[in-house]
Enzyme design. Structure first.
Site, short mmCIF file in Angstrom:
data_model
loop_
_atom_site.label_atom_id
_atom_site.label_comp_id
_atom_site.label_asym_id
_atom_site.label_seq_id
_atom_site.Cartn_x
_atom_site.Cartn_y
_atom_site.Cartn_z
N SER A 28 -1.82 31.08 -33.65
CA SER A 28 -2.91 30.18 -33.27
C SER A 28 -2.68 29.58 -31.88
O SER A 28 -1.55 29.45 -31.42
CB SER A 28 -3.05 29.04 -34.28
OG SER A 28 -3.21 29.55 -35.58
N1 SAH Z 1 -0.14 29.79 -38.96
C1 SAH Z 1 -0.07 31.03 -38.23
C2 SAH Z 1 -1.44 31.55 -37.90
C3 SAH Z 1 -1.55 33.00 -38.31
S1 SAH Z 1 -3.19 33.66 -38.39
C4 SAH Z 1 0.79 30.89 -36.99
O1 SAH Z 1 1.18 29.76 -36.64
O2 SAH Z 1 1.10 31.91 -36.38
C5 SAH Z 1 -3.57 33.45 -40.11
C6 SAH Z 1 -2.71 34.22 -41.09
O3 SAH Z 1 -3.31 34.04 -42.38
C7 SAH Z 1 -2.61 35.71 -40.87
O4 SAH Z 1 -1.26 36.06 -40.74
C8 SAH Z 1 -3.22 36.32 -42.13
O5 SAH Z 1 -2.56 37.50 -42.56
C9 SAH Z 1 -3.02 35.20 -43.14
N2 SAH Z 1 -3.90 35.22 -44.32
C10 SAH Z 1 -5.21 35.54 -44.40
N3 SAH Z 1 -5.66 35.42 -45.67
C11 SAH Z 1 -4.60 34.97 -46.41
C12 SAH Z 1 -4.43 34.63 -47.79
N4 SAH Z 1 -5.43 34.69 -48.67
N5 SAH Z 1 -3.21 34.22 -48.19
C13 SAH Z 1 -2.17 34.15 -47.32
N6 SAH Z 1 -2.27 34.46 -46.01
C14 SAH Z 1 -3.48 34.86 -45.56
#
Ligand code: SAH
Length: 213
Positions: free
Chosen positions: A61
C-alpha cells in the site's frame, strides 16, 4: 546511517504535509524500513508516496494510505489487532512497531511465507495465518482493532462479530474501481459507521469478498 534514512525522513515529512498528525504513526513509519518490504526493480522507489507491485499481482500500500488507516485505527500500545491482507507485511510491521499484538491473514501463501521470514528477521512477533480473512480469526477474537487492506464489496459480518467492545474496524468498501474507507466502531453494543475518504485498493477475494483466483 542506513542507505535510505534520508529518503525515509523525507517520506515522513510528506505524510505530515498531507495531514498525518499522529506522532506514534509518524514514529513507526520513521523506524520501519519500507525498502525491506519492496522487491527489485522497485527498491529505489520505496520512499515515494506510492503503492508498488509485489508478487502475485498485489501491491504494498501507499505510505499515506498506511499512515491514514493506522491513524484511524488509533491502536493503544498492547492492543490486539487483526489485519486482513498481509501482502508485503509492511502494515503489520508498522502496527507491531507501535506495540500492538498483531494477527495477520493472507490468502497467497507465497506472500505470507515471505512476510513471515521478514518478521522473524526484524524481530517482530506477529501471528500469521494463510487463508480467507473475510471469515476473520475467531480463535483469538475479540480484537481491539481490525484493519482490512484490500477492497471489500461489503463489511463481512464475521469481522463485526470479532470486534471487541469499544473496538474499531477500518475497511475500504465499494466497487472494484474505487472505495470509501469506512470506520466501524462497536460502542455499547451499537455499531456506528463513518465514511472517511476515498481510496483505491486491490480486491478482497473470499467467501464474503469478491470472486477470484
Ligand atoms: N497490508 C499489505 C497490503 C497488501 S495488498 C501491505 O502492507 O503490503 C492486500 C492483500 O490482501 C493482498 O496481498 C491480497 O492477496 C490480500 N487478500 C485479498 N483478499 C484476501 C482475503 N480474503 N484474505 C486474506 N488476504 C486477502
Amino acid at each position: 546511517m542506513g542507505r535510505f534514512d534520508e529518503e525515509r525522513r523525507d517520506m515522513v515529512g510528506i505524510l505530515k504535509e498531507k495531514g498525518i498528525t499522529d506522532e506514534k504513526v509518524l514514529l513507526a513509519m520513521t523506524n520501519v524500513e519500507r525498502h525491506l518490504f519492496v522487491n527489485e526493480p522497485f527498491v529505489n522507489r520505496s520512499y515515494e508516496d506510492t503503492a508498488l507491485p509485489i508478487e502475485k499481482s498485489q501491491t504494498i500500500s501507499q505510505p499515506y494510505t498506511v499512515a491514514f488507516m493506522t491513524q484511524e485505527l488509533n491502536p493503544k500500545p498492547g492492543a490486539k489487532i487483526l489485519e486482513i491482507g498481509t501482502g508485503s507485511g509492511y502494515q503489520a510491521a508498522i502496527l507491531a512497531e507501535m506495540g500492538c499484538r498483531v494477527f495477520t491473514i493472507e490468502r497467497h501463501l507465497e506472500l505470507l511465507l515471505e512476510a513471515r521470514k521478514l518478521f522473524e528477521r526484524l524481530g517482530y512477533r506477529i501471528a500469521t495465518r494463510g487463508g480467507d480473512g473475510t471469515v476473520g480469526w475467531s480463535e483469538f477474537a475479540p480484537y481491539d482493532g481490525i484493519i482490512v487492506t484490500a477492497a471489500a464489496p461489503d463489511v463481512p459480518d464475521a469481522l463485526i462479530r470479532q470486534l471487541a467492545e469499544g473496538g474499531r474496524l477500518v475497511i475500504p468498501v465499494g466497487d472494484l474501481d474505487s472505495q470509501s474507507l469506512l470506520v466501524v466502531t462497536n460502542q455499547d453494543g451499537r455499531l456506528e459507521t463513518k465514511e472517511v475518504r476515498g481510496f483505491k485498493f486491490v480486491p478482497l477475494i473470499g467467501k464474503q469478498g469478491w470472486n477470484g483466483k
